[in-house]
Scaffold this motif. Structure first.
Motif, short mmCIF file in Angstrom:
data_model
loop_
_atom_site.label_atom_id
_atom_site.label_comp_id
_atom_site.label_asym_id
_atom_site.label_seq_id
_atom_site.Cartn_x
_atom_site.Cartn_y
_atom_site.Cartn_z
N LYS A 54 0.86 -1.01 -0.91
CA LYS A 54 -0.15 -0.49 0.36
C LYS A 54 0.70 0.97 0.44
N LEU A 55 0.49 1.95 -0.81
CA LEU A 55 1.86 3.43 -1.15
C LEU A 55 1.01 4.61 0.60
N SER A 56 -0.31 3.94 1.00
CA SER A 56 -0.22 4.96 1.89
C SER A 56 0.37 4.76 2.65
N GLU A 57 1.04 3.02 3.33
CA GLU A 57 1.65 2.89 4.24
C GLU A 57 3.24 3.01 4.05
N GLY A 58 3.47 2.72 2.74
CA GLY A 58 4.84 3.64 2.46
C GLY A 58 5.64 1.34 1.47
N VAL A 59 6.76 2.06 1.28
CA VAL A 59 6.83 0.68 -0.27
C VAL A 59 8.61 0.71 -0.60
N SER A 73 1.71 21.81 4.87
CA SER A 73 1.02 21.17 6.08
C SER A 73 1.44 19.30 6.30
N ILE A 74 1.57 19.19 4.89
CA ILE A 74 2.19 17.77 5.28
C ILE A 74 2.96 17.81 5.62
N ALA A 75 4.71 18.14 5.58
CA ALA A 75 5.51 18.83 5.86
C ALA A 75 5.78 19.29 7.44
N VAL A 76 5.15 20.36 7.34
CA VAL A 76 5.30 20.36 9.07
C VAL A 76 4.71 19.27 9.64
N ILE A 111 11.35 0.81 -2.49
CA ILE A 111 11.94 1.16 -4.01
C ILE A 111 13.51 0.84 -4.44
N LYS A 112 13.87 0.27 -5.72
CA LYS A 112 15.40 0.38 -6.21
C LYS A 112 16.08 1.39 -5.76
N SER A 113 15.63 2.36 -5.44
CA SER A 113 17.13 3.01 -4.70
C SER A 113 17.53 2.61 -2.95
N GLY A 114 16.56 1.77 -2.97
CA GLY A 114 16.82 1.25 -1.70
C GLY A 114 15.75 1.53 -0.48
N GLY A 115 15.23 2.90 -0.95
CA GLY A 115 14.29 3.40 0.01
C GLY A 115 13.06 3.62 0.70
N ILE A 116 12.29 4.38 0.89
CA ILE A 116 10.66 3.95 0.96
C ILE A 116 9.85 4.95 0.45
N LEU A 117 8.98 4.59 -0.76
CA LEU A 117 7.80 5.41 -1.17
C LEU A 117 6.49 5.91 -0.36
N LYS A 118 5.71 6.82 -0.18
CA LYS A 118 5.07 6.47 0.53
C LYS A 118 3.70 8.26 0.06
N ILE A 119 2.46 7.52 0.19
CA ILE A 119 2.15 8.84 -0.75
C ILE A 119 1.09 8.78 1.05
N GLU A 120 1.26 10.45 1.16
CA GLU A 120 0.64 11.21 2.75
C GLU A 120 -0.93 12.47 2.36
#
Length: 433
Positions: free
Chosen positions: A65-70, A104-107, A72-81
């Protein structure tokens, strides 16, 4: 682990940006997804970038689930917030403006003790982020240092005997490193007027004479050393990619056109002279303008037409200039187009000039270069300090990025112009204004 929050313009600038942050966390706000959705139907580079990133995100759904984080090939995590409605921004940031929702998401992530860095190409949005005490940066994957940009030529002091040896032997080996096709202005270290112009040949591993030093393409005589170097690159059949950078009036466009006419019309080495300029914003549909395609393009190609008229008068002066230019177009020897229409085309055995290339992103430049067919030569001209694209600057545009990435390649040549030859007034304005 750092948390990088990406703005919409970053993804439109580089659809692969999500993979550029190594093993860190990459956050895409839901507002960005909504903005990408509004771009995806556009028939331009922004629309294509929006579709590319949407397909990439859809492909990642198979990993979770992208909303929980997946992962990715760079070794990190992608998440839709999701938009954070619990964060109270200062009253000056109130409302449903997209920029404020992204902030507001960044904050909110920072309040959760995440090491947040907000990435955007919007200068004003970086200022707003700093006001909220959010660390912020431009997207710098494709940035180059302008003060270290490869110039394509340099002046080298040598002895009088070495200059004599260069003229006698037709080559000169120096204990210095040079890039392939880099030019050298040899000067007598004793201060005499003795000098020579040379180009580094990787094949000979030595400086060699300029083959086209006395050429006058389409009746246009080079006015200074930089223009002579440029003509060498523009006429050389072994160099398939040329970049010309410099201040207004340096002769970038007119030299490219003169050499293009010489190689296409006079020598018939290329099938066609293809000339294109970016319409700002890149890819804007000229259908908004009245008239035929040619009439619409006329509004954007005034500088090209002015230079063509000048060259036709200069090379073959008479009163039939317009008839001659019309013939070149009607016979298919010259084609002028908007970069909007270059995608999907294959352009073999053509002399391609991309004017005002400083307004292109690195991704757009890659798209253009990939259109080159067998036997095609591409020339990109521009001034990195005259950019109309709001998300580009002298260090991040596609033209300077191309120079930095291709230096050292055998089929590439570059010249940075420092002198204006348009007029004394034009030269003074470039210096003072």
């Amino acid at each position: 682990m750092k948390t990088f929050v990406l703005d919409t313009n970053v993804l439109l600038h580089d659809p692969d940006a999500i993979f550029s942050f190594k093993d860190n966390k990459v956050v895409i706000p839901m507002t960005v997804i909504e903005e990408l959705d509004s771009f995806k139907k556009l028939n331009d580079e922004r629309g294509r970038s929006a579709r590319l990133i949407s397909r990439a995100l859809d492909g990642l759904r198979g990993k979770g689930k992208l909303s929980e984080g997946v992962k990715i090939k760079s070794g990190g995590i992608l998440k839709i917030e999701m938009n954070n409605h619990e964060v109270d921004l200062p009253k000056d940031f109130s409302g449903q403006k997209s920029d404020n929702q992204i902030l507001s998401i960044a904050v909110g992530l920072k309040l959760k003790n995440e090491k947040v860095i907000f990435i955007t190409k919007d200068i004003n949005l970086r200022i707003k982020a700093e006001i909220l005490d959010i660390p912020t940066q431009d997207y710098e994957k494709s940035k180059v240092k302008m003060d270290e940009l490869y110039a394509g030529w340099k002046e080298v002091k040598v002895s009088s005997k070495e200059i004599d040896k260069f003229y006698k032997d037709g080559k000169l080996v120096l204990k210095q490193d040079f890039y392939p096709n880099e030019f050298v202005s040899l000067k007598d270290e004793a201060g005499t007027s003795k000098s020579a112009l040379a180009k580094f040949s990787k094949k000979d591993n030595a400086l060699t004479p300029i083959f086209h030093q006395n050429s006058i393409p389409w009746g246009l005589k080079p006015l200074n050393v930089e223009q002579k170097f440029a003509v060498e690159l523009l006429l050389c059949n072994d160099i398939n990619l040329v970049t010309l950078i410099g201040l207004p009036g340096a002769g970038k466009t007119i030299l490219a056109l003169a050499c293009g006419l010489q190689k296409t019309v006079e020598e018939r080495y290329f099938r066609k002279l293809y000339i294109a300029r970016p319409i700002i914003p890149m890819g804007r549909d000229i259908g908004f303008l009245p008239g035929t395609k040619e009439e619409k393009l006329g509004a954007w190609m005034g500088a090209i037409n002015d230079n063509l008229e000048f060259l036709m008068d200069r090379g073959h002066p008479d009163t039939k200039t317009e008839e001659k230019i019309d013939y070149l177009f009607s016979s298919g020897q010259i084609e002028v187009d908007s970069l909007t229409y270059i995608r999907g085309r294959s352009l073999p055995q053509q002399y391609i000039i991309i004017d005002d290339a400083q307004n292109l992103t690195p991704h757009e430049v890659k798209t253009i270069i990939s259109r080159a067919g067998n036997g095609t030569k591409i020339v990109l001209t521009g001034d990195p300090y005259q950019i109309d694209n709001p998300y580009l600057d002298a260090s991040s545009n596609g033209l300077t990025y191309l120079v930095e990435r291709f230096k050292g390649q055998d089929l590439f040549g570059h010249i940075t112009f420092s002198k204006s030859e348009r007029s004394a007034l034009a030269a003074l304005s470039s210096e003072l204004l």
